[in-house]
Design a protein around this motif. Structure first.
Motif, PDB file in Angstrom:
ATOM      1  N   ASP A   1      34.108  40.048  45.481  1.00 35.27           N
ATOM      2  CA  ASP A   1      35.261  39.400  43.678  1.00 35.27           C
ATOM      3  C   ASP A   1      35.664  40.580  43.883  1.00 35.27           C
ATOM      4  O   ASP A   1      35.132  41.674  44.319  1.00 35.27           O
ATOM      5  CB  ASP A   1      34.803  38.689  43.383  1.00 35.27           C
ATOM      6  CG  ASP A   1      34.310  37.291  43.237  1.00 35.27           C
ATOM      7  OD1 ASP A   1      34.162  36.828  44.192  1.00 35.27           O
ATOM      8  OD2 ASP A   1      33.312  36.902  42.460  1.00 35.27           O
TER       9      ASP A   1
ATOM     10  N   TYR B   1      30.672  36.546  32.388  1.00 31.67           N
ATOM     11  CA  TYR B   1      30.956  35.679  34.097  1.00 31.67           C
ATOM     12  C   TYR B   1      29.263  36.374  34.997  1.00 31.67           C
ATOM     13  O   TYR B   1      28.788  35.203  35.863  1.00 31.67           O
ATOM     14  CB  TYR B   1      32.096  37.398  34.082  1.00 31.67           C
ATOM     15  CG  TYR B   1      31.866  37.731  36.224  1.00 31.67           C
ATOM     16  CD1 TYR B   1      33.489  36.839  36.758  1.00 31.67           C
ATOM     17  CD2 TYR B   1      31.117  38.633  36.993  1.00 31.67           C
ATOM     18  CE1 TYR B   1      32.892  36.898  38.241  1.00 31.67           C
ATOM     19  CE2 TYR B   1      31.244  38.787  38.207  1.00 31.67           C
ATOM     20  CZ  TYR B   1      32.135  38.085  38.493  1.00 31.67           C
ATOM     21  OH  TYR B   1      32.517  38.101  39.719  1.00 31.67           O
TER      22      TYR B   1
ATOM     23  N   GLU C   1      27.574  33.154  34.451  1.00 32.09           N
ATOM     24  CA  GLU C   1      28.278  32.001  34.724  1.00 32.09           C
ATOM     25  C   GLU C   1      28.228  32.253  36.283  1.00 32.09           C
ATOM     26  O   GLU C   1      27.768  30.903  36.646  1.00 32.09           O
ATOM     27  CB  GLU C   1      29.449  31.671  34.461  1.00 32.09           C
ATOM     28  CG  GLU C   1      29.556  31.345  32.969  1.00 32.09           C
ATOM     29  CD  GLU C   1      30.971  31.175  32.881  1.00 32.09           C
ATOM     30  OE1 GLU C   1      31.524  31.413  32.477  1.00 32.09           O
ATOM     31  OE2 GLU C   1      30.577  30.095  31.231  1.00 32.09           O
ATOM     32  N   GLN C   2      28.177  32.940  36.582  1.00 30.21           N
ATOM     33  CA  GLN C   2      28.658  33.228  38.715  1.00 30.21           C
ATOM     34  C   GLN C   2      27.485  33.490  39.245  1.00 30.21           C
ATOM     35  O   GLN C   2      27.852  34.119  40.085  1.00 30.21           O
ATOM     36  CB  GLN C   2      30.042  33.427  38.839  1.00 30.21           C
ATOM     37  CG  GLN C   2      31.214  33.743  38.162  1.00 30.21           C
ATOM     38  CD  GLN C   2      31.496  32.318  38.277  1.00 30.21           C
ATOM     39  OE1 GLN C   2      31.659  32.398  39.476  1.00 30.21           O
ATOM     40  NE2 GLN C   2      32.151  31.763  37.420  1.00 30.21           N
ATOM     41  N   CYS C   3      26.624  34.553  38.763  1.00 30.32           N
ATOM     42  CA  CYS C   3      25.859  35.759  39.710  1.00 30.32           C
ATOM     43  C   CYS C   3      24.567  34.888  39.410  1.00 30.32           C
ATOM     44  O   CYS C   3      23.333  36.451  40.012  1.00 30.32           O
ATOM     45  CB  CYS C   3      26.536  37.104  39.008  1.00 30.32           C
ATOM     46  SG  CYS C   3      28.063  37.476  39.463  1.00 30.32           S
TER      47      CYS C   3
END
Length: 708
Positions: A270, A312, A315-317
């Motif tokens: 990312d 972030y 929610e993503q990691c």
């Protein structure tokens, strides 16, 4: 005898080792700047296997992420291991070191990629590695950035590297003996300074938030690329998620972005770049979030970016919410200290009301608060503010009169001393002449009031306050150093007695207004505009913010416009600026400018008042000035000499091929015409008092927009 002899040898060796260790520790520089010392020593105070998210990078990362707020809002256990100009080599070895102590919990690494562009001087390798605990990791790090064994030994053993440092030892070296590590910031460097408030902020570069995807990718430094690959491979091997990112920074370009994005694509990472849309908009980044000319973020910017990353990471990691987990109870103590030492000041800085400011400051028991009036401090005080001062024990401030002198001392939340000069000259005098007359007759006092005292830590302070005719001064000397801003109104100095340092020095111009422009100036500006206030009715700070926003929007719209120009670009370009307020369009033809005009184009020019342009002939000279859609001046000619015109701050010249073959558009004695065949255009902004764009269209052939 043998035992005594052996005891002497052992004692000597112990003392020698102790001295060797002590000198190593003492001679090694402290490096408190950019939080380096606190960051590294605070890291080693962390319980093992607790850190889950790690931030790495240079000072841009140090100032950008505040892990304590990630914990408070999301329960994330993170640590900011950024250091000043952190080379990518040392980022790699600090990643290894972090994994050595947190192998069971480390899940995510956020790498700020500024240092891909270069490697710094050797001093910054030392600043980053010197305080790392000795292990094979430190050994290999030093081995990698040194050239031979002798140099490596110098940097591994401080007494060899810094043995000549006696002459440069300062007070800081001795203060460190009893220094208490600020582990509660978890590597974050807290600053509230705003470059916007400095005298030089107008020199700052306006950031462009539009990415130029066609820009040639920058060439990153070979060593940095080598260690980025090692970081990537290490994270892949250990099952750690690596996120490449770039903090907002005026020195970062589209070329840099494209190079970093290419690396991220190749490594399947990312890449989050907050310099460009849409991410720059998502965090609402602006000029108020910059601490200095280099673009480091202040607390207000860091708070925005940290909040975005909290969402972030959650929610993503796959991060863990550790709040309530007994293993992480130490973070609650850190959070308490963070509130007292960091957020308390940040909240103070956000308050616009002097009464609210003082009441909040008085809650902190380690603060000494000094209030000093200058000139007039009373004209705009509201009744509710006066009542608030009275409730806090500031009786004389609650009844302060016009142009009176005033000072007060508060310690441990209690008013220790308060004094005013009790002059109420507004009741008897109305003009400066009358006041001067009274002074000459010696009927009014003309000297400031003063007070001298001593803080609990032994520091001596002296205060002086003078109203308009009583010296017109505000002074707060602590330990022989001046801390007051010495500005009209209430000057307030907050001093941390326990840590013997300044906390804040502010001014409330309570002569002009009951409040000051607070940290949320965007809201104040929006409110002022909603109320219908024009530019000239705004305060100085709001004027500056308005101009910066206006300039930023101008750059944004100009770049967007250039990207949308079509082949029939001349009118597309002119129409974009045609009816804009504060914009003057200057046109100057050179050589041959009418060869590609179609009948449709000529009709469009005619309909919009450009009659001479609509009738422009082969190799004619041509000049025009348009302001807010109105053609102020227009002339064409086919003579043998160039045509000219002058205005208040401009001078223009045009010559076709047979009349000089020249184009000039001078504004404030500076040339802006691109001097190419066709129509040369300059856009001038009357509010900014500067040229905001210039272009040239080769209207002899196909109308083409030439980017500058």
């Amino acid at each position: 005898m043998k035992n005594r002899h052996l005891l002497k040898i052992v004692s000597f060796l112990i003392i020698a080792v102790w001295l060797f260790y002590g000198l190593n520790w003492f001679l090694q520089p402290v490096w408190l700047d950019w939080n380096n010392y606190d960051t590294i020593h605070g890291f080693y105070k962390e319980p093992e296997n607790t850190i889950e998210t790690l931030f790495l990078g240079a000072s841009t990362a140090v100032n950008a992420f505040t892990p304590m707020e990630l914990y408070e809002d999301y329960g994330i256990c993170a640590y900011n291991l950024g250091t000043e100009q952190q080379p990518m080599l040392t980022s790699y070895y600090w990643l290894e070191e972090a994994y050595r102590f947190h192998s069971e919990t480390l899940k995510n690494v956020v790498l700020e990629c500024s240092m891909l562009r270069r490697t710094p001087q050797i001093a910054f390798y030392q600043k980053t590695i010197d305080h790392m605990k000795f292990s094979s990791i430190k050994y290999h790090a030093v081995k990698d950035y040194t050239e031979d064994f002798h140099e490596m030994l110098l940097y591994l053993v401080p007494i060899f590297s810094y043995h000549k440092r006696w002459a440069s030892i300062t007070d800081v070296d001795f203060e460190i003996i009893n220094y208490k590590i600020k582990d509660y910031v978890r590597g974050y460097n807290f600053v509230t300074e705003r470059y916007f408030n400095s005298e030089k902020y107008k020199e700052s570069i306006i950031s462009s938030y539009i990415l130029d995807q066609e820009a040639e990718p920058a060439k990153f430094h070979q060593e940095s690329l080598q260690y980025l690959e090692k970081i990537v491979n290490f994270c892949k091997e250990k099952g750690i998620r690596l996120i490449l990112m770039k903090t907002p920074n005026i020195n970062w370009s589209s070329s840099n972005h494209n190079a970093a994005a290419e690396l991220a694509k190749n490594y399947k990472l990312d890449f989050l770049d907050f310099n460009f849309e849409p991410l720059s908009l998502e965090i609402d980044y602006n000029i108020l979030d910059i601490a200095d000319i280099d673009g480091h973020m202040n607390y207000y910017g860091a708070s925005k970016l940290t909040s975005w990353f909290g969402k972030y990471l959650s929610e993503q990691c796959n991060v863990t919410d550790v709040r309530g987990n007994p293993k992480y109870s130490y973070m609650e103590k850190q959070l308490k200290n963070y509130y007292e030492q960091v957020l308390h000041f940040a909240k103070l800085n956000m308050l616009e009301d002097p009464c609210d400011y003082l009441l909040l400051a008085m809650e902190h028991k380690d603060y000494a608060i000094f209030i000093i009036g200058k000139d007039d401090s009373a004209s705009s005080l509201r009744e509710d503010q006066r009542e608030g001062f009275a409730s806090a024990g500031l009786e004389k401030l609650s009844v302060l009169g016009y142009r009176s002198s005033y000072l007060a001392v508060i310690e441990n939340g209690m008013v220790l001393y308060e004094l005013s000069d009790s002059l109420e000259i507004e009741k008897e005098l109305s003009t400066e002449e009358q006041i001067e007359s009274k002074i000459e007759e010696k009927e009014l006092k003309v000297t400031p009031i003063s007070y001298k005292g001593q803080l609990k830590n032994g520091s001596i302070y002296t205060l002086s306050s003078g109203g308009t005719m009583n010296g017109n001064v505000a002074s707060c000397m602590i330990g022989g150093k001046e801390y007051a801003q010495n500005s009209r109104g209430l000057n307030i100095v907050i001093y941390d007695i326990k840590n013997d340092k300044l906390v804040d020095s502010v001014n409330f111009d309570t002569c002009a207004s009951s409040i000051r422009d607070n940290v949320n100036m965007e809201v104040l500006l929006e409110k002022a505009q909603e109320e219908g206030k024009n530019y000239n009715e705004l305060s100085k700070n709001l004027k500056n913010l308005y101009l910066y926003n206006y300039k930023s929007e101008t750059l944004h719209s100009t770049e967007l416009l250039k990207s949308l120009i079509k082949e029939d670009g001349l009118w597309d370009y002119l129409s974009a600026y045609w009816n804009q307020e504060n914009r003057i369009i200057f046109l100057s033809a050179m050589d041959e400018a009418a060869g590609s005009f179609s009948e449709a184009a000529r009709l469009t020019f005619e309909e919009n008042g450009l009659h001479e342009l609509a009738a422009l002939g082969y190799r004619d000279s041509y000049l025009a000035v348009i302001n807010n859609g109105q053609v102020l001046y227009e002339r064409k000619d086919h003579g043998e000499i160039p045509i000219e015109t002058k205005g208040v701050n401009y001078k223009m010249i045009s010559g076709g091929m047979e009349s000089g073959n020249v184009s000039s558009i001078q504004i404030n004695n500076t040339e802006y015409s691109l001097k190419t065949r066709g129509i040369n255009v300059v856009i001038y902004d009357t509010l900014l008092n500067e040229v905001v764009d210039k272009a040239s269209f080769d209207t002899c052939a196909i109308p083409v927009h030439i980017d500058n």
